[in-house]
Write a protein that holds these residues in place. Structure first.
Motif, PDB file in Angstrom:
ATOM      1  N   GLY A  66       0.841  -1.213   0.049  1.00 60.83           N
ATOM      2  CA  GLY A  66       0.049  -0.013  -0.030  1.00 60.83           C
ATOM      3  C   GLY A  66       0.807   1.456  -0.139  1.00 60.83           C
ATOM      4  O   GLY A  66       0.157   2.294   0.163  1.00 60.83           O
ATOM      5  N   VAL A  67       2.008   1.100  -0.031  1.00 64.31           N
ATOM      6  CA  VAL A  67       2.998   2.255  -0.070  1.00 64.31           C
ATOM      7  C   VAL A  67       2.837   3.033  -1.470  1.00 64.31           C
ATOM      8  O   VAL A  67       3.113   4.336  -1.417  1.00 64.31           O
ATOM      9  CB  VAL A  67       4.319   1.867   0.225  1.00 64.31           C
ATOM     10  CG1 VAL A  67       5.312   2.967   0.064  1.00 64.31           C
ATOM     11  CG2 VAL A  67       4.607   1.418   1.473  1.00 64.31           C
ATOM     12  N   LEU A  68       2.884   2.276  -2.493  1.00 63.60           N
ATOM     13  CA  LEU A  68       2.774   2.994  -3.871  1.00 63.60           C
ATOM     14  C   LEU A  68       1.062   2.498  -4.441  1.00 63.60           C
ATOM     15  O   LEU A  68       0.940   1.486  -5.215  1.00 63.60           O
ATOM     16  CB  LEU A  68       3.766   2.517  -4.741  1.00 63.60           C
ATOM     17  CG  LEU A  68       5.056   2.817  -4.362  1.00 63.60           C
ATOM     18  CD1 LEU A  68       6.133   2.100  -5.302  1.00 63.60           C
ATOM     19  CD2 LEU A  68       5.222   4.396  -4.833  1.00 63.60           C
ATOM     20  N   PRO A  69       0.181   3.384  -4.217  1.00 59.04           N
ATOM     21  CA  PRO A  69      -1.054   2.929  -4.610  1.00 59.04           C
ATOM     22  C   PRO A  69      -1.178   2.628  -5.968  1.00 59.04           C
ATOM     23  O   PRO A  69      -2.028   1.596  -6.415  1.00 59.04           O
ATOM     24  CB  PRO A  69      -2.045   4.037  -4.134  1.00 59.04           C
ATOM     25  CG  PRO A  69      -1.261   4.777  -3.149  1.00 59.04           C
ATOM     26  CD  PRO A  69       0.121   4.467  -3.551  1.00 59.04           C
ATOM     27  N   GLY A  70      -0.507   3.363  -6.877  1.00 58.70           N
ATOM     28  CA  GLY A  70      -0.638   3.221  -8.265  1.00 58.70           C
ATOM     29  C   GLY A  70       0.671   2.504  -8.995  1.00 58.70           C
ATOM     30  O   GLY A  70       0.721   2.378 -10.141  1.00 58.70           O
ATOM     31  N   GLY A  71       1.289   1.835  -8.055  1.00 59.07           N
ATOM     32  CA  GLY A  71       2.396   1.216  -8.515  1.00 59.07           C
ATOM     33  C   GLY A  71       3.479   1.767  -9.098  1.00 59.07           C
ATOM     34  O   GLY A  71       4.019   2.951  -8.477  1.00 59.07           O
ATOM     35  N   ALA A  72       4.216   1.387  -9.871  1.00 59.17           N
ATOM     36  CA  ALA A  72       5.575   2.065 -10.400  1.00 59.17           C
ATOM     37  C   ALA A  72       5.143   3.344 -10.762  1.00 59.17           C
ATOM     38  O   ALA A  72       6.071   4.412 -10.716  1.00 59.17           O
ATOM     39  CB  ALA A  72       6.261   1.279 -11.610  1.00 59.17           C
ATOM     40  N   ALA A  73       4.315   3.793 -11.320  1.00 55.84           N
ATOM     41  CA  ALA A  73       3.623   5.050 -11.937  1.00 55.84           C
ATOM     42  C   ALA A  73       3.595   6.104 -10.923  1.00 55.84           C
ATOM     43  O   ALA A  73       3.754   7.370 -11.059  1.00 55.84           O
ATOM     44  CB  ALA A  73       2.418   5.057 -12.690  1.00 55.84           C
TER      45      ALA A  73
END
Length: 498
Positions: free
Chosen positions: A304-311
């Motif tokens: 959940g640290v990067l909600p949109g993944g690598a983007a």
């Protein structure tokens, strides 16, 4: 001949396919997902049928996307994962096991048994004893799963399904630890060391050797190009002269430096391997690996640290000015070159109540960039001269934060490829060479043009300080598991470049 080619890149998390026209460039594209299973004990498997299905689906989608221009496609090229292996029936083509993916660590104990053979195997094959390579996995399959059929890297099975032929290219053969690096032929001594004596292995062919015809994509097309994925990207980046280097940021990150017509066995901990064999002439390269790159980003995404993944790397990482004292060693599948400690797990240190998602993202970018910088130093040591620039490709190069961090820690310019899907473009170039023997490599490979160039923005002393913190974290990690990093790293933790 000037026909277009269908270039297929069968990767860890998916297959990409391009229709590449020599005059108009990419005129069609398709993709299909692959879903490896990440299991306890460092095991990573995938259904072989999913690999083959993704190849066919992506290829057909690319031809459909090309529309009427697909009628001009004259050949197919196939890139592969390199160290992923399976057992299969050579008569029916049916898999006898799941495919064991390159990241899999189950052969660790087998490698430990063979420790006394390690240095002889390294001198013979260019590769250190590690479950990352194909031979330990092949031997594990023979011990624990089946003695039936043949056991090979995934490319040989895919080619057999496509054409009925039983071949592999020289560069992929070099990823097995069963290839004599000097003669570019299967080594009986290596086979015997792994208990694989008497195995039926595929015929080794040039990367641009026509090997058969396939109707899997619709029309009958010759398969004229075969190359392992990182070497295909090396070619597409035009890293063809000794001393130049590239890094691909995919599921893992892979730095390759060209060494020319002679294999170079250095003391840095890098792998010496075949870059490609074209027209009977072999080129070699140095190879260093980071096991988790995009897969580490996916790990942060799942948390959940990067909600949109690598983007979201730049947005979340850009919310804070620095890593806030956090150091991340993203050894989530172990540490590869130059440490070769596949048994390690990752570490996060320097956490506080004020640590937020942005600090974790920046610490991950620094951890990935620091590992690549260690590989670049090792390559420079083995080459006997510093690198002047690093050419990069892969999905994570879209992150300005990661690329700037890379330039900062390297203290070198980082040139981002303007060509997406470099691996597919590289094997497409090889397929063109196989289709038209009159072409030169310079004619077949796309022109190099970076989409962005990142210059270092910090001083050499600051870069050295940040890299020293990372090395200290690695030493602490290895010491906690009973061994000191300085003793196990052939590179010996050398100084920062610049």
């Amino acid at each position: 001949m000037t026909g277009a080619v269908l270039a297929v890149d069968q990767g860890t998390s998916g297959t990409k396919a391009l229709v590449v026209c020599p005059r108009r460039g990419v005129i069609g594209a398709g993709s299909a997902p692959v879903r490896p299973r990440y299991l306890p004990g460092g095991r990573v498997e995938v259904d072989p049928g999913e690999l083959y299905g993704s190849v066919v689906a992506a290829g057909r989608a690319a031809l459909a996307d090309a529309g009427g221009a697909a009628a001009g496609v004259a050949a197919v090229g196939l890139a592969n994962q390199g160290e992923t292996v399976l057992a299969w029936n050579p008569v029916t083509g049916e898999p006898l096991t799941d495919a064991i993916v390159w990241q899999d660590r189950r052969a660790e104990a087998l490698c430990a048994e063979l420790a006394d053979h390690g240095e002889a195997l390294r001198k013979l094959t260019g590769l250190p004893l590690d479950p990352y390579f194909a031979a330990p996995k092949m031997a594990w399959i023979r011990r624990h799963l089946t003695r039936e059929g043949v056991v090979t890297t995934s490319d040989a099975w895919l080619v057999h399904r496509l054409t009925g032929e039983f071949v592999t290219d020289a560069a992929t053969a070099g990823r097995t630890q069963l290839l004599d690096l000097d003669t570019v032929s299967w080594s009986e001594a290596a086979l015997d060391a792994f208990g694989l004596g008497g195995e039926r292995l595929p015929r080794i062919v040039d990367a641009n050797a026509p090997v058969g015809t396939t109707t899997a994509f619709g029309p009958a097309l010759p398969l004229t190009g075969l190359l392992v994925d990182q070497q295909a990207a090396l070619l597409a980046q035009r890293v063809t002269e000794p001393g130049s280097a590239k890094c691909t940021y995919g599921t893992g990150a892979f730095l390759l430096a060209q060494t020319g017509s002679v294999p170079r066995l250095g003391s840095s901990g890098l792998v010496s391997c075949v870059a490609w064999r074209l027209g009977g002439r072999t080129s070699y390269c140095l190879d260093g690996q980071v096991y988790t790159a995009a897969s580490a980003v996916r790990w942060l995404t799942d948390l959940g640290v990067l909600p949109g993944g690598a983007a979201d790397l730049d947005a979340v990482g850009g919310s804070v000015p620095d890593a806030g004292g956090v150091t991340f060693v993203p050894a989530l599948a172990g540490l590869a070159a130059p440490w070769w400690r596949g048994d390690l797990r990752g570490s996060l240190t320097g956490l506080g109540l004020d640590t937020g998602p942005g600090h974790l993202v920046r610490a991950l970018c620094e951890g990935l960039a620091a590992q690549v910088a260690e590989l670049a130093d090792a390559a420079a040591s083995d080459l006997g001269r510093p690198l002047e620039v690093l050419r990069v490709d892969g999905g994570l190069t879209r992150s300005a934060l990661l690329m700037q961090t890379q330039a900062d820690l390297l203290q070198l310019p980082v040139e981002v490829s303007a060509l997406p899907d470099a691996t597919a473009l590289g094997v497409g170039a090889v397929a063109r060479l196989g289709l038209d023997p009159g072409l030169t490599v310079d004619d077949a490979v796309p022109r190099w043009s970076p989409s962005a160039v990142y210059e270092p923005r910090i001083t050499a002393s600051e870069a050295a300080e940040r890299r020293a913190r990372f090395r200290a974290a690695v030493r602490a990690l290895t010491a906690a598991q009973g061994r000191d990093a300085e003793a196990t790293s052939p590179a010996g933790g050398g100084g920062a470049s610049g």
